[in-house]
Write an enzyme that holds these catalytic residues in place. Structure first.
Site, mmCIF file in Angstrom:
data_model
loop_
_atom_site.group_PDB
_atom_site.id
_atom_site.type_symbol
_atom_site.label_atom_id
_atom_site.label_comp_id
_atom_site.label_asym_id
_atom_site.label_seq_id
_atom_site.Cartn_x
_atom_site.Cartn_y
_atom_site.Cartn_z
ATOM 1 N N HIS A 192 41.486 40.018 41.599
ATOM 2 C CA HIS A 192 41.022 41.059 40.683
ATOM 3 C C HIS A 192 42.173 42.000 40.327
ATOM 4 O O HIS A 192 42.355 42.358 39.158
ATOM 5 C CB HIS A 192 39.852 41.819 41.325
ATOM 6 C CG HIS A 192 39.191 42.785 40.419
ATOM 7 N ND1 HIS A 192 39.229 44.137 40.646
ATOM 8 C CD2 HIS A 192 38.459 42.610 39.287
ATOM 9 C CE1 HIS A 192 38.552 44.748 39.692
ATOM 10 N NE2 HIS A 192 38.077 43.848 38.860
ATOM 11 N N ASP A 193 42.964 42.398 41.324
ATOM 12 C CA ASP A 193 44.124 43.258 41.067
ATOM 13 C C ASP A 193 45.107 42.573 40.115
ATOM 14 O O ASP A 193 45.640 43.203 39.201
ATOM 15 C CB ASP A 193 44.850 43.610 42.368
ATOM 16 C CG ASP A 193 44.070 44.568 43.253
ATOM 17 O OD1 ASP A 193 43.049 45.127 42.792
ATOM 18 O OD2 ASP A 193 44.481 44.752 44.415
ATOM 19 N N GLY A 207 44.678 49.388 48.631
ATOM 20 C CA GLY A 207 45.736 48.568 49.215
ATOM 21 C C GLY A 207 46.197 47.464 48.287
ATOM 22 O O GLY A 207 45.404 46.886 47.558
ATOM 23 N N TYR A 231 43.678 44.291 50.157
ATOM 24 C CA TYR A 231 43.652 44.431 48.700
ATOM 25 C C TYR A 231 42.436 45.144 48.135
ATOM 26 O O TYR A 231 42.479 45.600 47.000
ATOM 27 C CB TYR A 231 43.792 43.053 48.030
ATOM 28 C CG TYR A 231 45.196 42.539 48.120
ATOM 29 C CD1 TYR A 231 46.123 42.846 47.139
ATOM 30 C CD2 TYR A 231 45.604 41.786 49.206
ATOM 31 C CE1 TYR A 231 47.431 42.400 47.228
ATOM 32 C CE2 TYR A 231 46.914 41.337 49.311
ATOM 33 C CZ TYR A 231 47.819 41.651 48.322
ATOM 34 O OH TYR A 231 49.114 41.222 48.420
ATOM 35 N N GLY A 247 40.163 48.122 47.391
ATOM 36 C CA GLY A 247 40.376 49.565 47.403
ATOM 37 C C GLY A 247 41.773 49.864 46.901
ATOM 38 O O GLY A 247 42.221 49.309 45.908
ATOM 39 N N ASP A 286 36.297 41.664 35.804
ATOM 40 C CA ASP A 286 35.256 42.177 36.700
ATOM 41 C C ASP A 286 34.183 41.126 36.965
ATOM 42 O O ASP A 286 33.695 40.994 38.090
ATOM 43 C CB ASP A 286 34.631 43.444 36.112
ATOM 44 C CG ASP A 286 35.571 44.640 36.152
ATOM 45 O OD1 ASP A 286 36.663 44.531 36.743
ATOM 46 O OD2 ASP A 286 35.208 45.692 35.589
#
Length: 152
Positions: free
Chosen positions: A75-76, A59, A55, A57, A126
């Site tokens: 975070h995603d 991915g 996850y 980066g 963030d």
């Protein structure tokens, strides 16, 4: 007009036309990078966390391989929730582009009150990820995984 001047002018015009098609750089990712450096001194976020696990980066597949990868997954998901907010739905207000203000003092990060609704949401995504990263071990063997086999 001098042919040499015409050639230079043509080159400049072509360069400007080409530059207009380059997408803007993700401003928020730069801020996120600084946030991580503020709380994890000596870290190199773009180098350390890009292509880490499933996850971190680019991915977004499979099961997180460890605690740090789970931070990236969370975070995603937070960014996905931000995109669902009406104030964050335009390109300039997207999680990758939206600038926000924050302060970092002594390793403590605070999202400032002057952020609009979208900026506050993304700043808090963030900030939460930064806290998670600071508490998660970094496993070098999870850097540059073969996503096709490890992230199913």
């Amino acid at each position: 007009m001098n042919p040499a001047h015409l050639l230079v002018l043509s080159a400049v015009c072509v360069s400007l036309l080409g530059a207009s098609s380059i997408p803007p750089q993700p401003l928020n990712l730069l801020q996120f990078n600084y946030m991580i450096q503020c709380t994890i001194p000596g870290s190199r976020p773009f180098l350390d966390y890009m292509d880490y696990g499933c996850y971190c980066g680019t991915g977004v597949a499979g099961h997180p391989v460890d605690e740090l990868d789970r931070c990236c997954q969370t975070h995603d998901l937070c960014y996905s929730k931000a995109e669902e907010q009406p104030k964050c739905s335009s390109l300039l207000n997207s999680p990758l582009m939206k600038k926000y203000s924050y302060t970092c003092s002594g390793g403590t990060l605070t999202c400032n009150d002057d952020n609009d609704e979208c900026g506050a949401f993304i700043c808090n995504c963030d900030r939460a990820a930064r806290i998670c990263f600071a508490g998660a071990p970094y496993n070098k063997e999870n850097k540059e995984l073969d996503i096709a086999t490890r992230c199913q």
